[in-house]
Design a protein around this motif. Structure first.
Motif, PDB file in Angstrom:
ATOM      1  N   TRP A  39      -3.368   5.442 -13.512  1.00 57.85           N
ATOM      2  CA  TRP A  39      -4.990   5.839 -13.772  1.00 57.85           C
ATOM      3  C   TRP A  39      -4.475   6.441 -12.415  1.00 57.85           C
ATOM      4  CZ3 TRP A  39      -6.836  -0.135 -13.917  1.00 57.85           C
ATOM      5  CH2 TRP A  39      -6.963  -0.603 -14.988  1.00 57.85           C
ATOM      6  N   ARG A 241     -10.419  -0.076 -13.397  1.00 60.99           N
ATOM      7  CA  ARG A 241      -9.744   1.624 -13.249  1.00 60.99           C
ATOM      8  C   ARG A 241     -10.816   1.997 -12.192  1.00 60.99           C
ATOM      9  NH1 ARG A 241      -9.455   6.461 -17.799  1.00 60.99           N
ATOM     10  NH2 ARG A 241      -9.008   7.660 -15.909  1.00 60.99           N
ATOM     11  N   ASP A 245      -8.930   3.826  -9.374  1.00 62.52           N
ATOM     12  CA  ASP A 245      -8.576   5.219  -9.575  1.00 62.52           C
ATOM     13  C   ASP A 245      -8.600   6.248  -8.309  1.00 62.52           C
ATOM     14  OD1 ASP A 245      -8.692   7.925 -10.868  1.00 62.52           O
ATOM     15  OD2 ASP A 245      -9.887   6.846 -12.737  1.00 62.52           O
TER      16      ASP A 245
END
Length: 393
Positions: A39, A241, A245
C-alpha cells in the motif's frame, strides 16, 4: 519512503543483494515486505512491483488485499523466489505474475508449506545476509545431483528428508550433511564432495533475478497497464489501509494515520465526516436499489472536481498524491458523488410520497435559520424597503 521516479519497486532481502538488483535494472529497492508496505509503495507511483522477500512469523506478512489494490490501480505485480512466489501462486488468477521454479512448485502443488522458503537471515545493517538454507534450495540441489548422477533416488530423498527434519533457523548445509552422510555409501560421499562446491545452486537467488528481470522488462516496455478487477474490501481492510498508507508531499512521506489525527482536531471535522458518511450512505443505498452511474456521469463529476480546484493537467498527478489518492481512488469517489446525485435527483420516487427538492431546501433552511432571514428580506423587498443581511434570530 521517499519520492522516486523509478518505474520499478522491488521488495528484497536475503534472496538477492540490493546492489545486484540495481545492476539488473533501475529500481527502488525496499526491505522485505511486511503488512502495509505494498500500500505504501503505491504512493511512489511505480509501473511495476517485484515482490521477492517478505517477513513472516515475527511481524504481520504482506496482505493479499494490498496486492489486489496494486493490480486494481494498474500496477503490474510480479512475484518469485520467496514470499513473492507464495503470493503469486495464490493470486495468479487475479493477475499477479509468478516467476521462477519455486512459484511453479507452489502453483502445481509440488510444495505446499510456507516454511519451504523460510530461512534465518541477518538484519538490514548486514545486508539481510542468509544464515541458513531454505528447504527449496535443498530440493533443487538434490534434483541437480540426481541429474548429474552424483546421488541416486534414495540418497537424494534422504538429503531432502534430513533438511526437512531440521527447524528452518537451524538448517545449514553442514548440519544437513551431518545427518545424511552416515547413510550414504563411501562412493556417494566422495562423489558428493567432488561435485557440491561447483554443482550446488541457490535457487532462491536465481528466481529472484528472474523476477526482477521480468518486472523490469515489463516496466521498460511501455505496455499499457491493464487494470485488475475492482475489489470490494471489508471495512477492516479499508481502515487498516487508511492507517498503514503514506501520503507523499513536498516535505517527504507522511503517515496517513498522522494526517488523520490532525484532521480529527480540525474545527470542521464533524462536518466533513458527516458529509462523507452521508455521501457513502446514499451511494450505498443507490447500489442497493440497483442504480448505477454511467461513465459519462462519473466523468462529469470528475471534471467538476478538477475545475473546482483549478489544478493544471500537468500538476494533477502530484496533486492527487498529496491528497492521498490515485486515479482509481478518485474515480471511486466520483462514482459515489454521481450516485449521491442520482439519489437526490430522484428522491421523490425513492420513497412512498418522497420529499421534493423544494421541501428539502425549505427544511434545511429552517434548521439553519436561513428561512427567517430570507423571509424578512422578502418582506422588505415587497414593501420597497432596502434589503440586506440583517442576521438570523
Amino acid at each position: 519512503m521517499t519520492r522516486r521516479t523509478d518505474a520499478l519497486v522491488v521488495f528484497l532481502g536475503p534472496s538477492l543483494p540490493a546492489d545486484e538488483a540495481r545492476r539488473l535494472a533501475p529500481c527502488t529497492v525496499l526491505p522485505p515486505a511486511r503488512q502495509g508496505d505494498v500500500w505504501r509503495a503505491l504512493s511512489l507511483r511505480p509501473r511495476a512491483i517485484a515482490l521477492v522477500d517478505g517477513v513472516f512469523e515475527a511481524q504481520p506478512s504482506v496482505w493479499h488485499h494490498e496486492i489486489l489494490a496494486a493490480l486494481e490501480a494498474g500496477v503490474a505485480v510480479f512475484g518469485g523466489a520467496s514470499m513473492g512466489a507464495l503470493r503469486a501462486a495464490e493470486l495468479a488468477p487475479h493477475g499477479m505474475v509468478g516467476v521462477g521454479r519455486i512459484f511453479a512448485w507452489y502453483r502445481d502443488g509440488v510444495v505446499v508449506d510456507d516454511s519451504e522458503v523460510a530461512l534465518l537471515h541477518a538484519d538490514a545493517e548486514h545486508g539481510w545476509r542468509p544464515l541458513t538454507v531454505p528447504l527449496v534450495n535443498v530440493r533443487h540441489v538434490a534434483e541437480r545431483a540426481r541429474a548429474a548422477r552424483v546421488l541416486g533416488r534414495d540418497a537424494a530423498s534422504a538429503l531432502v528428508q534430513a533438511a526437512d527434519d531440521l527447524f528452518y533457523q537451524e538448517r545449514t548445509w553442514p548440519r544437513v550433511l551431518e545427518r545424511v552422510r552416515p547413510g550414504w555409501t563411501e562412493s556417494t560421499r566422495a562423489a558428493w564432495e567432488a561435485w557440491f562446491p561447483a554443482g550446488a545452486e541457490d535457487l532462491k537467488r536465481l528466481d529472484a533475478i528472474a523476477c526482477v528481470q521480468a518486472a523490469a522488462e515489463w516496466a521498460a516496455s511501455g505496455t499499457p497497464a491493464s487494470m485488475g478487477a475492482r475489489q470490494s474490501p471489508s471495512s477492516l481492510v479499508r481502515r487498516r489501509r487508511l492507517m498503514d498508507d503514506v501520503t507523499q508531499v513536498r516535505g517527504g512521506a507522511v503517515p496517513s494515520g498522522r494526517v488523520l489525527e490532525a484532521l480529527r482536531e480540525a474545527p470542521d471535522a464533524v462536518e466533513m465526516a458527516e458529509a462523507g458518511l452521508r455521501r457513502a450512505l446514499l451511494a450505498g443505498q443507490a447500489r442497493t436499489l440497483g442504480l448505477t452511474a454511467t461513465s459519462d456521469e462519473v466523468d462529469a463529476e470528475e471534471a467538476a472536481w478538477w475545475d473546482a480546484r483549478g489544478v493544471a493537467p500537468g500538476r494533477r498527478e502530484a496533486y492527487l498524491t498529496a491528497c492521498g489518492l490515485d486515479t482509481v481512488g478518485l474515480r471511486r469517489l466520483c462514482e459515489e458523488l454521481a450516485l449521491e446525485r442520482l439519489v437526490l435527483e430522484h428522491a421523490p420516487r425513492l420513497l412512498p410520497d418522497g420529499p421534493s427538492w423544494d421541501e428539502a431546501l425549505a427544511s434545511e433552511s429552517r434548521l439553519r435559520g436561513r428561512w427567517a432571514r430570507t423571509a424578512r428580506e422578502v418582506a422588505r423587498e415587497d414593501s420597497g424597503e432596502p434589503t440586506g443581511d440583517v442576521g438570523s434570530e
